[in-house]
Design a protein around this motif. Structure first.
Motif: not given
Length: 274
Positions: A252-274
């Motif tokens: 779904d493109g939901a990305m994160s950097v985490r330990s016991d908590q979330v440090h950074a998060e991102a939402s990535v959009a992909f091309s229809e032709h991967r």
């Protein structure tokens, strides 16, 4: 208070050029431990281009430049990288000169738990061969003067967290990698390489992993699964050198950097032709 300093601040747009030589991308590939691009520049790798190296005498005690086109006229200014958005019409190409136009976006003053904060957005457009290829917005947070300790008195993580995310990669930010990334991005902020300064002045428990590096870790993990056409990201709390964190995400493109908590998060959009 901060609004008074920012009320009449209206910097003009700035146009800059870069030859897009491949050496910077090759060096970044080694820092990220991935294959160097041959033609197209991967998402956000333009952060190692269009660099500014002011004279040493023009740096402040924290290592940041004292003046700049889009540095707000705030006394005892302290800057934090907060987040941003990127839309890719076409990737930038190595070896082809590119043009970047930067202008001031939204400016807001908010009251936080530790005082006033100025949120400043820079808007950038990247052109190559007369075409608009990338549109970018980058958000910074500025404080004035000293503030409370940046990190609460809490135990730092000692083990990698567990996750059921489909995509996972472990990461620990060693001082050597942080130093190399600082050099590649012309980032002279002392929080990334001067540990006594981190502890004694900024009240951090150790060297701070660059926010842009955390974002690149997320987009690189996503890029292995498909062609990225856009990304929105947010930095929530710092990661310190030596802390084990997990970079994770899914289809779904939901990305994160985490330990016991979330440090950074991102939402990535992909091309229809991967």
């Amino acid at each position: 208070m901060l609004e008074a300093y920012l009320r009449d601040w209206r910097p003009r747009p700035v146009v800059e050029h870069d030859a897009m030589a491949p050496e910077q991308a090759r060096a970044l590939a080694n820092v990220l431990e991935t294959s160097a691009p041959v033609d197209e520049l991967p998402p956000l790798w333009h952060w190692v281009h269009f660099l500014s190296w002011p004279p040493h005498s023009e740096l402040g005690p924290d290592g940041h430049p004292l003046d700049g086109d889009f540095l707000p006229p705030v006394p005892d200014r302290r800057r934090m990288f907060a987040g941003g958005r990127l839309s890719i019409a076409e990737p930038l190409r190595l070896g082809t000169p590119a043009e970047r136009t930067t202008e001031l976006g939204e400016v807001k003053v908010k009251q936080g738990r530790s005082g006033e904060m100025a949120f400043v957005t820079e808007r950038r457009e990247f052109h190559q061969d007369g075409k608009l290829r990338i549109t970018e917005e980058v958000d910074y947070v500025y404080r004035s003067g000293e503030s409370e300790a940046k990190s609460p008195n809490r135990l730092r993580p000692t083990e990698f967290p567990s996750s059921d995310a489909a995509w996972q990669r472990r990461f620990t930010g060693e001082p050597t990698r942080l130093f190399r990334f600082s050099a590649l991005t012309a980032n002279t902020h002392r929080i990334h390489y001067d540990e006594p300064y981190c502890r004694e002045v900024e009240a951090y428990p150790g060297l701070v992993v660059h926010g842009p590096l955390l974002v690149l870790l997320m987009t690189e993990l996503a890029r292995e699964r498909g062609r990225i056409t856009g990304v929105s990201y947010r930095l929530r709390r710092p990661v310190f050198s030596g802390d084990p964190v997990l970079v994770c995400g899914g289809e779904d493109g939901a990305m994160s950097v985490r330990s016991d908590q979330v440090h950074a998060e991102a939402s990535v959009a992909f091309s229809e032709h991967r």
